[in-house]
Design a protein around this motif. Structure first.
Motif, PDB file in Angstrom:
ATOM      1  N   TYR A   1      -4.402  -0.224  -4.122  1.00 18.29           N
ATOM      2  CA  TYR A   1      -4.850  -0.201  -5.518  1.00 18.29           C
ATOM      3  C   TYR A   1      -4.336   1.134  -6.053  1.00 18.29           C
ATOM      4  CZ  TYR A   1      -7.845  -3.683  -3.362  1.00 18.29           C
ATOM      5  OH  TYR A   1      -8.302  -4.774  -2.645  1.00 18.29           O
ATOM      6  N   GLN A   2      -3.128   1.123  -6.634  1.00 12.80           N
ATOM      7  CA  GLN A   2      -2.391   2.356  -6.857  1.00 12.80           C
ATOM      8  C   GLN A   2      -2.492   2.896  -8.276  1.00 12.80           C
ATOM      9  OE1 GLN A   2       0.820   1.086  -3.431  1.00 12.80           O
ATOM     10  NE2 GLN A   2       1.450   2.658  -4.860  1.00 12.80           N
ATOM     11  N   SER A   3      -2.666   4.215  -8.326  1.00  9.43           N
ATOM     12  CA  SER A   3      -2.778   4.941  -9.594  1.00  9.43           C
ATOM     13  C   SER A   3      -1.494   4.843 -10.413  1.00  9.43           C
ATOM     14  CB  SER A   3      -3.061   6.410  -9.266  1.00  9.43           C
ATOM     15  OG  SER A   3      -2.800   7.216 -10.375  1.00  9.43           O
TER      16      SER A   3
ATOM     17  N   LYS B   1       9.446  -3.258  -3.284  1.00  3.52           N
ATOM     18  CA  LYS B   1       9.957  -2.121  -2.493  1.00  3.52           C
ATOM     19  C   LYS B   1       8.801  -1.271  -1.987  1.00  3.52           C
ATOM     20  CE  LYS B   1      14.696  -1.174  -3.932  1.00  3.52           C
ATOM     21  NZ  LYS B   1      15.560  -0.159  -4.601  1.00  3.52           N
ATOM     22  N   GLU B   2       7.733  -1.190  -2.771  1.00  2.15           N
ATOM     23  CA  GLU B   2       6.562  -0.399  -2.348  1.00  2.15           C
ATOM     24  C   GLU B   2       5.960  -1.017  -1.092  1.00  2.15           C
ATOM     25  OE1 GLU B   2       5.776   2.311  -3.808  1.00  2.15           O
ATOM     26  OE2 GLU B   2       3.796   2.829  -3.070  1.00  2.15           O
ATOM     27  N   GLU B   3       5.867  -2.320  -1.048  1.00  2.00           N
ATOM     28  CA  GLU B   3       5.301  -3.000   0.122  1.00  2.00           C
ATOM     29  C   GLU B   3       6.220  -2.832   1.334  1.00  2.00           C
ATOM     30  OE1 GLU B   3       5.010  -6.728  -1.893  1.00  2.00           O
ATOM     31  OE2 GLU B   3       2.995  -6.300  -2.674  1.00  2.00           O
TER      32      GLU B   3
ATOM     33  N   PRO C   1       7.303  11.158   3.226  1.00  2.00           N
ATOM     34  CA  PRO C   1       7.002   9.715   3.119  1.00  2.00           C
ATOM     35  C   PRO C   1       6.451   9.320   1.755  1.00  2.00           C
ATOM     36  CG  PRO C   1       6.085  10.660   5.136  1.00  2.00           C
ATOM     37  CD  PRO C   1       6.507  11.812   4.271  1.00  2.00           C
ATOM     38  N   ASN C   2       6.425   8.026   1.526  1.00  2.00           N
ATOM     39  CA  ASN C   2       5.838   7.463   0.318  1.00  2.00           C
ATOM     40  C   ASN C   2       4.343   7.780   0.293  1.00  2.00           C
ATOM     41  OD1 ASN C   2       5.886   5.829  -2.052  1.00  2.00           O
ATOM     42  ND2 ASN C   2       5.011   4.162  -0.857  1.00  2.00           N
ATOM     43  N   CYS C   3       3.798   7.962  -0.899  1.00  6.10           N
ATOM     44  CA  CYS C   3       2.405   8.410  -1.031  1.00  6.10           C
ATOM     45  C   CYS C   3       1.432   7.450  -0.338  1.00  6.10           C
ATOM     46  CB  CYS C   3       2.027   8.568  -2.495  1.00  6.10           C
ATOM     47  SG  CYS C   3       2.708   7.331  -3.579  1.00  6.10           S
ATOM     48  N   SER C   4       1.622   6.137  -0.570  1.00  2.91           N
ATOM     49  CA  SER C   4       0.653   5.194   0.023  1.00  2.91           C
ATOM     50  C   SER C   4       0.813   5.128   1.541  1.00  2.91           C
ATOM     51  CB  SER C   4       0.808   3.802  -0.604  1.00  2.91           C
ATOM     52  OG  SER C   4       2.155   3.469  -0.750  1.00  2.91           O
TER      53      SER C   4
ATOM     54  N   GLY D   1      -5.819   8.672  -7.968  1.00  2.00           N
ATOM     55  CA  GLY D   1      -5.264   8.538  -6.609  1.00  2.00           C
ATOM     56  C   GLY D   1      -5.136   7.078  -6.218  1.00  2.00           C
ATOM     57  N   HIS D   2      -4.546   6.873  -5.056  1.00  2.00           N
ATOM     58  CA  HIS D   2      -4.355   5.528  -4.525  1.00  2.00           C
ATOM     59  C   HIS D   2      -5.521   5.171  -3.600  1.00  2.00           C
ATOM     60  CE1 HIS D   2      -0.496   5.602  -6.294  1.00  2.00           C
ATOM     61  NE2 HIS D   2       0.280   5.786  -5.241  1.00  2.00           N
ATOM     62  N   SER D   3      -5.941   3.911  -3.684  1.00  2.00           N
ATOM     63  CA  SER D   3      -6.980   3.388  -2.775  1.00  2.00           C
ATOM     64  C   SER D   3      -6.356   2.283  -1.935  1.00  2.00           C
ATOM     65  CB  SER D   3      -8.158   2.828  -3.567  1.00  2.00           C
ATOM     66  OG  SER D   3      -8.678   3.801  -4.456  1.00  2.00           O
TER      67      SER D   3
ATOM     68  N   THR E   1      -0.273   7.167 -11.944  1.00  2.00           N
ATOM     69  CA  THR E   1       0.479   8.426 -11.800  1.00  2.00           C
ATOM     70  C   THR E   1       1.623   8.259 -10.802  1.00  2.00           C
ATOM     71  OG1 THR E   1      -1.071   9.161 -10.097  1.00  2.00           O
ATOM     72  CG2 THR E   1      -1.486   9.920 -12.351  1.00  2.00           C
ATOM     73  N   GLY E   2       1.509   7.239  -9.953  1.00  2.00           N
ATOM     74  CA  GLY E   2       2.600   6.980  -9.002  1.00  2.00           C
ATOM     75  C   GLY E   2       3.872   6.532  -9.711  1.00  2.00           C
ATOM     76  N   THR E   3       3.718   6.001 -10.906  1.00  2.00           N
ATOM     77  CA  THR E   3       4.903   5.557 -11.664  1.00  2.00           C
ATOM     78  C   THR E   3       5.436   6.679 -12.536  1.00  2.00           C
ATOM     79  OG1 THR E   3       3.817   3.402 -11.761  1.00  2.00           O
ATOM     80  CG2 THR E   3       5.790   3.662 -13.095  1.00  2.00           C
ATOM     81  N   GLY E   4       4.589   7.644 -12.850  1.00  2.00           N
ATOM     82  CA  GLY E   4       5.064   8.795 -13.618  1.00  2.00           C
ATOM     83  C   GLY E   4       4.359   8.939 -14.962  1.00  2.00           C
TER      84      GLY E   4
ATOM     85  N   VAL F   1      -0.721  -3.080  -5.278  1.00  2.00           N
ATOM     86  CA  VAL F   1      -1.201  -3.448  -6.618  1.00  2.00           C
ATOM     87  C   VAL F   1      -1.355  -2.205  -7.479  1.00  2.00           C
ATOM     88  CG1 VAL F   1      -3.070  -4.567  -7.900  1.00  2.00           C
ATOM     89  CG2 VAL F   1      -2.426  -5.418  -5.631  1.00  2.00           C
ATOM     90  N   ARG F   2      -0.901  -2.284  -8.719  1.00  2.00           N
ATOM     91  CA  ARG F   2      -1.094  -1.183  -9.664  1.00  2.00           C
ATOM     92  C   ARG F   2      -2.353  -1.439 -10.467  1.00  2.00           C
ATOM     93  NH1 ARG F   2       1.580   3.127  -8.796  1.00  2.00           N
ATOM     94  NH2 ARG F   2       3.569   2.053  -8.830  1.00  2.00           N
ATOM     95  N   VAL F   3      -3.194  -0.414 -10.560  1.00  2.00           N
ATOM     96  CA  VAL F   3      -4.460  -0.566 -11.292  1.00  2.00           C
ATOM     97  C   VAL F   3      -4.605   0.562 -12.314  1.00  2.00           C
ATOM     98  CG1 VAL F   3      -5.650  -1.835  -9.465  1.00  2.00           C
ATOM     99  CG2 VAL F   3      -5.665   0.688  -9.435  1.00  2.00           C
TER     100      VAL F   3
HETATM  101  C1  2RA Z   1       4.178   4.505  -6.648  1.00  2.00           C
HETATM  102  N1  2RA Z   1       4.384   5.222  -4.335  1.00  2.00           N
HETATM  103  O1  2RA Z   1       2.965   4.733  -6.543  1.00  2.00           O
HETATM  104  C2  2RA Z   1       5.126   4.917  -5.537  1.00  2.00           C
HETATM  105  C3  2RA Z   1       6.026   6.035  -5.954  1.00  2.00           C
HETATM  106  N2  2RA Z   1       5.341   7.213  -6.245  1.00  2.00           N
HETATM  107  O2  2RA Z   1       4.685   3.970  -7.621  1.00  2.00           O
END
Ligand code: 2RA
Length: 329
Positions: A152-154, A201-203, A124-127, A233-235, A156-159, A226-228
């Motif tokens: 509130y996503q790290s 797409k993430e939502e 599955p997706n990380c979040s 890690g993701h919150s 690192t999720g984008t690479g 949301v990207r922060v």
């Molecule tokens: C993101 N969950 O954080 C997506 C893909 N890793 O961008």
């Protein structure tokens, strides 16, 4: 066990190597696969150099398991080719997740559904993973009615390129833009791409995947991702309405006693989950658990996890461990 790792040089691929080593997974032969231009280069695994091989070489080697973290297009094209030679694929892309013919697995929740016939298994997706780890025990006891999640996503999720953009912006240097805007000192309500209905797409992943993993389509779920400018890690801020009422103390006790979850909830001593703390760990951290007094049978909480570990690499390797332990490969 012969293991192919497709996407070996990416951020998740690198964490997969680390987790395989940490868990002493029974790797007898490693087949690292990366882009054509990387073939012949080497990666290090458990102190030993391994040459990167081509996709065809890896397929021809007929590994028992192929771990994929190379994007949906690569997975759609090559996962079936591995499966055709008897390999079990565990794929970290979104390619197979919502395909009814393929299982979407968080081992603590639904690994027991796996059989020898499952040759392409979706990670599955990380979040999603950190969310369902908490929703699952609560659903069994209190029956989910509606879930509202804001993430509130790290970066690192984008690479790696996104991490490089943030680090450059912090230093005031010119950065190759991965995001449409500066991420430093900012928050972007824009994870992945927008769909026709103005959700990203993430939502959409977050609104669909949990129902499939929990095997429960009776509750409602809506999300804002949301990207922060964070790296650990993701919150997630989560509001959950149940069918049944609850005691906060019982929810805390239930989560504290759920394998894979760590309760960090003592606000008088400033104890709550933070990505700075979760980085490099495999647990899902939950805290700030408190009744939502604006609505009956409803609770708020805060969930944090390392999106590269439990959110991706560790979950995938836990699936591989389950397959090995249950003689499914
Ligand atoms: C993101 N969950 O954080 C997506 C893909 N890793 O961008």
């Amino acid at each position: 066990m012969k293991i192919a790792l497709v996407g070996a040089t990416g951020m998740v691929g690198q964490v997969m190597l680390k987790v395989l080593a940490e868990k002493n997974f029974p790797v007898t032969e490693l087949l690292p696969v990366a882009s054509e231009k990387s073939v012949g280069k080497t990666i290090i695994f458990k102190g030993k150099e391994y040459k990167i091989v081509s996709m065809q070489q890896a397929i021809d080697a007929k590994p028992e398991i192929a771990l994929f973290s190379a994007g949906g297009d690569i997975s759609l094209e090559f996962a079936p080719q591995f499966a055709a030679v008897g390999t079990t694929v565990i794929d970290n892309s979104s390619a197979w997740r919502m395909n009814p013919a393929h299982k979407l697995v968080v081992p603590e929740i639904n690994a027991e559904t796996l059989t020898k016939e499952d040759k392409i298994i979706a990670n599955p997706n990380c979040s999603t993973i950190q969310l369902v780890m908490v929703l699952h025990p609560l659903n069994l006891k209190y029956n989910l009615k509606r879930v509202v999640v804001s993430t509130y996503q790290s970066v690192t999720g984008t690479g790696k390129n996104a991490v490089d953009q943030l680090n450059a912006e912090v230093l005031g240097q010119e950065a190759k833009k991965v995001y449409p805007y500066q991420i430093f000192k900012n928050a972007l309500p824009h994870c992945d791409v927008f769909s026709e209905d103005d959700y990203t797409k993430e939502e959409i992943k977050l609104m669909n995947e949990p129902l499939k993993i929990l095997g429960d389509y009776s509750f409602k779920l809506t999300a804002t991702a949301v990207r922060v400018p964070v790296q650990g890690g993701h919150s997630e801020s989560v509001n959950i309405e149940f069918e049944n009422d609850f005691e906060i103390s019982d929810i805390k006790e239930l989560l504290a006693n759920t394998p894979g979850i760590v309760l960090q909830d003592d606000v008088k001593n400033n104890l709550y989950p933070m990505p700075l703390y979760s980085e490099g760990k495999d647990e899902v951290f939950v805290g700030r658990i408190r009744r939502d007094n604006s609505q009956e049978k409803t609770v708020n909480m805060w969930i944090v996890a390392d999106n590269l570990r439990k959110g991706a690499a560790t979950n995938a390797i836990q699936i591989a461990e389950y397959l090995v332990e249950n003689n499914l490969v």
